[in-house]
Design an enzyme around this catalytic site. Structure first.
Site, PDB file in Angstrom:
ATOM      1  N   ASP A 106     -10.373  -2.716  -5.800  1.00 46.09           N
ATOM      2  CA  ASP A 106      -9.520  -1.852  -5.404  1.00 46.09           C
ATOM      3  C   ASP A 106      -9.512  -0.410  -6.044  1.00 46.09           C
ATOM      4  O   ASP A 106      -9.210  -0.155  -7.011  1.00 46.09           O
ATOM      5  CB  ASP A 106      -8.114  -2.465  -5.644  1.00 46.09           C
ATOM      6  CG  ASP A 106      -7.224  -1.597  -4.727  1.00 46.09           C
ATOM      7  OD1 ASP A 106      -7.471  -0.529  -4.373  1.00 46.09           O
ATOM      8  OD2 ASP A 106      -6.040  -2.091  -4.592  1.00 46.09           O
ATOM      9  N   CYS A 138       0.968  -1.164  -0.120  1.00 48.55           N
ATOM     10  CA  CYS A 138      -0.017   0.257  -0.047  1.00 48.55           C
ATOM     11  C   CYS A 138       0.799   1.334   0.019  1.00 48.55           C
ATOM     12  O   CYS A 138       1.635   1.525  -1.210  1.00 48.55           O
ATOM     13  CB  CYS A 138      -0.892  -0.236   1.003  1.00 48.55           C
ATOM     14  SG  CYS A 138      -2.179   1.303   1.123  1.00 48.55           S
ATOM     15  N   HIS A 162      -8.471  -4.235  -1.574  1.00 51.18           N
ATOM     16  CA  HIS A 162      -7.336  -3.490  -1.200  1.00 51.18           C
ATOM     17  C   HIS A 162      -6.727  -3.801   0.366  1.00 51.18           C
ATOM     18  O   HIS A 162      -7.599  -4.050   1.134  1.00 51.18           O
ATOM     19  CB  HIS A 162      -7.678  -2.215  -1.490  1.00 51.18           C
ATOM     20  CG  HIS A 162      -6.213  -1.370  -1.178  1.00 51.18           C
ATOM     21  ND1 HIS A 162      -5.322  -0.717  -2.014  1.00 51.18           N
ATOM     22  CD2 HIS A 162      -5.702  -0.775   0.237  1.00 51.18           C
ATOM     23  CE1 HIS A 162      -4.381  -0.175  -1.782  1.00 51.18           C
ATOM     24  NE2 HIS A 162      -4.545  -0.008  -0.284  1.00 51.18           N
TER      25      HIS A 162
END
Length: 250
Positions: free
Chosen positions: A185, A140, A217
């Site tokens: 996502d 991320c 995600h």
């Protein structure tokens, strides 16, 4: 951008069971976690994990331990100066306020603040630990800094559900790169994946983009392992990373 900015999905997930076996250390003033492989299995390379916004916690420690179990000395560096987010923050949290100023208003988490911390971690791996081969993992938030620090000695990269990566940063990563993406996502949607594929193909270096179905995600760090499809995706993304480094870092 090659991926969109972070959002609330970056702090949602499930804490995983297990007993971390590494140790907490300091690199300059920054917290870090090291996982050391069995000497009989140790490989001549190190992995630097640049974490998501929850930083050094149960799940990231267990991932570092898994890399060590596969022979890699592994280091997680806290890039947030002790100001990481907690898991499952309440709705309405000012994410961008935290990014730009930190929780106290004077501890930003912008690239100007994060870059020097990543550089110290790489210097530690090269200098104090003596590694000449360094791979980097970015989850991320951390994906941006994997791409940004090719110039400082990262020789192969793996990122999962990346956020905040600029196209020029991805273009600048002149090394083999593997990406694990979630089917659902908003931060790294299909159009961003396809644009990233175009950029990486143009670079002419080995690359890989694996898409995992029925996950969202954050799955590679914060999935619900009680759900088979999520557990499978997380485990396969990890194996994807190990196989990538075994092939392109050693």
């Amino acid at each position: 951008m090659a991926s969109n900015a972070p959002g609330d999905c970056c702090v949602k997930g499930v804490r995983h069971d297990g007993e971390p076996t590494g140790t907490l250390i300091k690199i300059d003033t920054h917290d870090a976690y090291q996982a050391t492989p069995d000497p009989s299995k140790a490989k001549d390379a190190a992995i630097l994990i640049i974490p998501d916004v929850i930083s050094i916690w149960q799940n990231s420690k267990l991932i570092a331990d898994q890399f060590a179990a596969n022979g890699y000395y592994t280091l997680i560096i806290d890039v947030f100066n002790g100001d990481a987010m907690s898991l499952n923050r309440p709705e309405g949290f000012d994410f961008f306020g935290w990014l730009n100023k930190g929780s106290t208003g004077d501890n930003p988490h912008t690239k100007e603040a994060v870059d020097p911390i990543v550089e110290k971690a790489i210097k530690f791996l090269k200098g104090e630990k003596g590694f000449k081969k360094i791979g980097a993992v970015g989850y991320c938030f951390g994906a941006k800094y994997v791409c940004r620090h090719f110039r400082n000695g990262i020789q192969a990269g793996f990122v999962a559900h990346p956020s905040f990566v600029e196209e020029e940063e991805l273009e600048g990563f002149k090394a083999p790169l593997s990406i694990a993406a979630a089917e659902t996502d908003e931060i790294f949607p299909a159009e961003k994946r396809h644009r990233s594929e175009q950029i990486l193909a143009k670079n002419g270096l080995p690359y890989q983009i694996n898409l995992y179905s029925q996950v969202v995600h954050g799955f590679a760090v914060r999935c619900d392992p009680s759900k088979k499809i999520q557990r499978f995706a997380k485990e396969q993304a990890f194996f994807q990373a190990v196989t990538w480094f075994d092939s392109w870092l050693l």
